[in-house]
Design an enzyme around this catalytic site. Structure first.
Site, PDB file in Angstrom:
ATOM      1  N   SER A  24       7.510  28.422  14.548  1.00 19.49           N
ATOM      2  CA  SER A  24       7.271  29.827  14.292  1.00 19.49           C
ATOM      3  C   SER A  24       6.728  29.977  12.886  1.00 19.49           C
ATOM      4  O   SER A  24       7.204  29.313  11.965  1.00 19.49           O
ATOM      5  CB  SER A  24       8.567  30.631  14.448  1.00 19.49           C
ATOM      6  OG  SER A  24       8.322  32.010  14.341  1.00 19.49           O
ATOM      7  N   GLY A  25       5.717  30.814  12.728  1.00 21.15           N
ATOM      8  CA  GLY A  25       5.096  31.005  11.422  1.00 21.15           C
ATOM      9  C   GLY A  25       4.842  32.463  11.145  1.00 21.15           C
ATOM     10  O   GLY A  25       5.438  33.348  11.762  1.00 21.15           O
ATOM     11  N   GLY A  26       3.953  32.726  10.196  1.00 20.73           N
ATOM     12  CA  GLY A  26       3.702  34.086   9.764  1.00 20.73           C
ATOM     13  C   GLY A  26       3.063  34.952  10.827  1.00 20.73           C
ATOM     14  O   GLY A  26       3.277  36.162  10.875  1.00 20.73           O
ATOM     15  N   THR A  29       4.872  32.890  17.243  1.00 19.37           N
ATOM     16  CA  THR A  29       5.642  31.744  17.719  1.00 19.37           C
ATOM     17  C   THR A  29       4.824  30.983  18.750  1.00 19.37           C
ATOM     18  O   THR A  29       4.074  31.584  19.525  1.00 19.37           O
ATOM     19  CB  THR A  29       6.964  32.222  18.339  1.00 19.37           C
ATOM     20  OG1 THR A  29       7.710  32.934  17.343  1.00 19.37           O
ATOM     21  CG2 THR A  29       7.806  31.051  18.839  1.00 19.37           C
ATOM     22  N   VAL A  30       4.970  29.664  18.749  1.00 23.31           N
ATOM     23  CA  VAL A  30       4.321  28.819  19.742  1.00 23.31           C
ATOM     24  C   VAL A  30       5.400  28.160  20.595  1.00 23.31           C
ATOM     25  O   VAL A  30       6.370  27.614  20.062  1.00 23.31           O
ATOM     26  CB  VAL A  30       3.422  27.757  19.088  1.00 23.31           C
ATOM     27  CG1 VAL A  30       2.770  26.877  20.154  1.00 23.31           C
ATOM     28  CG2 VAL A  30       2.346  28.422  18.246  1.00 23.31           C
ATOM     29  N   LYS A  44       0.922  30.457  22.748  1.00 20.44           N
ATOM     30  CA  LYS A  44       0.973  31.069  21.423  1.00 20.44           C
ATOM     31  C   LYS A  44       1.134  32.572  21.563  1.00 20.44           C
ATOM     32  O   LYS A  44       0.442  33.209  22.349  1.00 20.44           O
ATOM     33  CB  LYS A  44      -0.326  30.738  20.696  1.00 20.44           C
ATOM     34  CG  LYS A  44      -0.435  31.249  19.285  1.00 20.44           C
ATOM     35  CD  LYS A  44      -1.789  30.915  18.689  1.00 20.44           C
ATOM     36  CE  LYS A  44      -2.083  29.438  18.728  1.00 20.44           C
ATOM     37  NZ  LYS A  44      -3.347  29.111  18.019  1.00 20.44           N
ATOM     38  N   ASP A 138     -12.227  26.892   7.879  1.00 20.78           N
ATOM     39  CA  ASP A 138     -10.956  26.388   7.360  1.00 20.78           C
ATOM     40  C   ASP A 138     -10.685  24.978   7.879  1.00 20.78           C
ATOM     41  O   ASP A 138      -9.560  24.661   8.274  1.00 20.78           O
ATOM     42  CB  ASP A 138      -9.808  27.322   7.747  1.00 20.78           C
ATOM     43  CG  ASP A 138      -8.556  27.086   6.900  1.00 20.78           C
ATOM     44  OD1 ASP A 138      -7.458  27.423   7.377  1.00 20.78           O
ATOM     45  OD2 ASP A 138      -8.676  26.557   5.773  1.00 20.78           O
TER      46      ASP A 138
END
Length: 747
Positions: A24-26, A29-30, A44, A138
């Site tokens: 889970s990130g900013g 959630t995956v 995702k 990126d």
């Protein structure tokens, strides 16, 4: 690595059943998921709190579009998506393989033939994007997954169609500084040539283990990207002219992807023929791991935390190449179409989900060696996506106050419950400056302003005051003391420290100038009981067109206010002032100190000030003279910032790990025995447990609990935090990073 679902995770989305969390990130959630036909997928989702924002929904949709453009050959194939759902989601294949940075960390720099094969395959991937008028923007090692069939490019969160300026502010540099192109670093249009520049940087990393412009603060990296020549030391000689051209500052001088691919590789052989055995073993391990995971769901609070599955060792060297790929219960081909850009999309700053220990969990007993202790990589007890600190912040942030920690970022302070991570209050600062608040360990004080308006509502005057913050609401209480007066405008001020009902500040005075260092400054001691000033002492004034903060750190040590001060020429001095009168007792240079890297809380007791960043040494508080250093006992050794506990000084010795010394005379007591200690991050300040059970330090993306009896690593916690603050009252370690706060058990 899969982890159990939490109690409030959905059972499924669309037609897909959720099996586990992958992270889970900013953004969201995956999950590990299965289709009705049994296909393993990565699904995702977007966090509910940002799903209502048009900008983020648009980013999510554009990411799905870019992932479809690159397709399954060169990326994670999009199987299904619903960006318009209440909870937007996207299902992709589950990629079987490590990110490139993990592969290099595991196997070391890749051999030249592997770098060439990797580069040619990535040229093909970028060519697929560019032919559809899409640029990645990126490209970096964490956004490249190494699989048995070739690399896959993932994470299209900031990919754009050529010429599309949506969601991008004019003049803003968007991307990862270490792998940006010069034009991207200045906010100019990013063309396919910019992706080629980033690709060349990725290949330098693959071949040497470091980027072409080093590491450090974002501003330093952006400067080097724009003006410095790339560091190609260690790059195979035949690759130097090829990658030098791709790293040209002028976009027109760089080769296109087709030309670069031809310069790198002839296209012969299978991709796996070029990979080191350790990478092949890791691919096989990840393939088998998917099938070995048993789906489970954590109970609702106050149910106990749970641990993630234990990592399996890689297959032994010497096995056949097919055996390396088929290691374990599953095979690369057996998992079928699995995989999504999980690791990069979550961001390397996010710890994996889930708390640290579960019901019935028993900590391993200290053993005589690393091999005798069964170590698991555990997760944080809690993690919150709060804004991160500034580069120029007060080094004591997060501050401790009672049962709370106080984080400062983006012109605001936030009170956070140390035990749960719940936000209790927020407080707006006048500017994006963490030096506007301070704590005495029990209370939090802040600089606030009072405005005077005329009858028509026009602002007539502004005054600045010190106030104590209400730790239940974050509101400023009554004015305790003025900051500004007839002499000091107080428009720019720093709250350095608070102790014994006295606040110590640095305050600007004179007419407002464009730059902070064009103003005279004074250090001031103010009584909080009646608001009167105990003393005022001016700083030496040398005008400069700079906003650099004068102060890097401040602490109360005995009867002194000890300050690290940065001069106009970038040198650092240690200045000790008498708490009663304000006069400078001693002023010593810290030779060789880089102001960018000594922003740590100062460590002192009633006799000495302790410094790292070189030999560990003690300065006498009485006169600033050196009492001892570790040069004779540990010649040539470098130490990070130390911490002090009951007369023992702890620091990380570069290349060895944690070490302990007697604070009184510097006599060595012990050095860590763990093999992991050789990779410990020596510039990260360690943490000492309250009962001397463990000391904690960071290495290889984990926080290590090192037993003070066994002197070996006994527990591991996943984290990408770069600062760790002990909160003994709640028995928690507070980990902070650029965009999150997390809590780990302190034992």
């Amino acid at each position: 690595m899969p982890f159990p679902l939490t109690h409030d995770d959905p059972a499924g989305l669309g037609t897909y059943r959720l099996l586990a969390r992958l992270g889970s990130g900013g953004m969201g959630t995956v999950y590990l998921a299965r289709s009705p036909g049994g296909r393993t997928l990565a699904l995702k989702t977007m966090h509910a709190r940002i799903a209502t924002t048009t900008e983020f929904r648009t980013r999510f949709r554009l990411e799905a579009d870019a992932a479809r453009v690159i397709g399954g050959r060169y990326g994670a194939q999009v199987v299904d998506a619903d960006p318009l759902a209440e909870t937007p989601w996207m299902a992709t294949e589950y990629v079987l393989g490590p990110p490139l940075d993990d592969a290099v960390r595991l196997a070391g720099p890749l051999p030249e033939r592997a770098v060439r094969a990797l580069g040619a395959a990535l040229c093909a991937a970028l060519g697929q994007l560019h032919r559809s008028d899409v640029v990645h923007r990126d490209l970096k090692p964490s956004n490249i997954m190494v699989t048995a069939h070739g690399p896959k490019v993932i994470d299209f969160g900031i990919a754009r169609a050529l010429g599309d300026a949506r969601l991008t502010h004019t003049g803003a540099a968007v991307g990862t500084p270490a792998f940006m192109s010069p034009e991207q670093a200045t906010g100019q249009e990013h063309t396919p040539a910019g992706d080629v520049f980033a690709l060349a940087g990725v290949l330098v990393f693959a071949a040497t283990g470091r980027g072409p412009f080093g590491d450090g603060q974002p501003a330093d990296l952006l400067y080097r990207v724009r003006y410095a020549e790339p560091d190609l030391t260690g790059l195979p000689a035949a690759l130097v002219p090829v990658l030098s051209r791709a790293l040209a500052k002028d976009p027109a001088a760089r080769p296109a992807t087709t030309e670069l691919a031809a310069l790198l590789h002839d296209g012969g052989g299978e991709f796996t023929d070029h990979l080191p055995d350790a990478v092949l073993a890791e691919i096989g391990r990840r393939a088998s791991e998917v099938w070995q995971f048993v789906p489970q769901r954590l109970p609702a609070p106050p149910g106990g935390p749970a641990t993630g599955p234990e990592a399996e060792p890689p297959a032994a060297r010497g096995a056949s190449r097919r055996g390396l790929l088929l290691a374990g219960a599953g095979s690369v081909l057996g998992v079928g179409g699995a995989g999504a850009g999980v690791w990069a999309w979550l961001g390397r700053d996010a710890s994996a989900p889930g708390p640290a220990t579960g019901p019935g969990y028993t900590a391993p007993k200290p053993g005589p060696s690393v091999g005798a202790v069964k170590k698991k990589k555990l997760d944080s007890v809690w993690q919150k996506q709060y804004g991160g600190p500034d580069d120029d912040q007060n080094p004591d942030v997060p501050l401790l106050a009672g049962d709370q920690v106080v984080l400062v970022a983006n012109a605001g302070a936030r009170g956070v419950d140390a035990a749960s991570g719940d936000s209790r209050w927020t407080y707006s600062l006048y500017a994006d400056d963490s030096w506007q608040i301070a704590s005495d360990g029990t209370h939090v004080y802040g600089i606030t302003r009072d405005e005077v308006h005329d009858a028509a509502g026009y602002l007539q005057d502004v005054s600045w005051f010190l106030a104590r913050l209400d730790l239940s609401s974050g509101k400023a209480g009554r004015h305790l003391a003025p900051v500004s007066d007839d002499r000091d405008n107080g428009l720019i001020s720093r709250l350095l420290a608070v102790a014994d009902d006295t606040a110590y500040l640095a305050i600007s005075h004179g007419k407002v100038k464009r730059y902070e260092r064009q103003l005279p400054w004074s250090v001031v001691a103010t009584r909080l009981t009646d608001g009167s000033r105990k003393w005022t002492d001016p700083l030496p004034f040398h005008s400069a067109k700079s906003d650099d903060n004068h102060f890097l750190s401040a602490t109360i040590a005995g009867r002194l206010l000890v300050l690290l001060q940065q001069r106009n020429d970038g040198t650092v001095r240690i200045v000790a002032r008498d708490l009663r009168k304000g006069n400078v007792v001693w002023d010593k240079p810290w030779k060789g100190a880089d102001p960018r890297f000594v922003r740590d809380p100062l460590t002192a007791d009633g006799r000495h000030l302790y410094l790292g960043y070189g030999p560990l040494r003690a300065l006498r508080l009485s006169d600033g003279g050196q009492a001892w250093d570790t040069t004779a006992a540990r010649p040539g050794k470098t130490y990070g910032p130390p911490v002090l506990k009951d007369g023992v000084l702890y620091a990380v010795e570069k290349g060895s790990g944690l070490a302990a010394f007697e604070a009184g005379g510097g006599k060595p007591r012990w050095t860590e025995r763990s093999a992991e200690g050789r990779r410990a991050d020596h510039v990260v300040r360690p943490v000492i447990g309250p009962e001397f059970g463990y000391t904690y330090s960071r290495a290889d993306g984990v926080l290590r609990a090192v037993g003070l009896t066994s002197r070996t690593t006994e527990q591991l916690y996943r984290t990408s935090g770069n600062k760790f603050t002990p909160h003994e009252k709640s028995r928690m370690i507070i980990a902070s990073g650029p965009a999150f706060l997390a809590g780990f058990p302190l034992r």
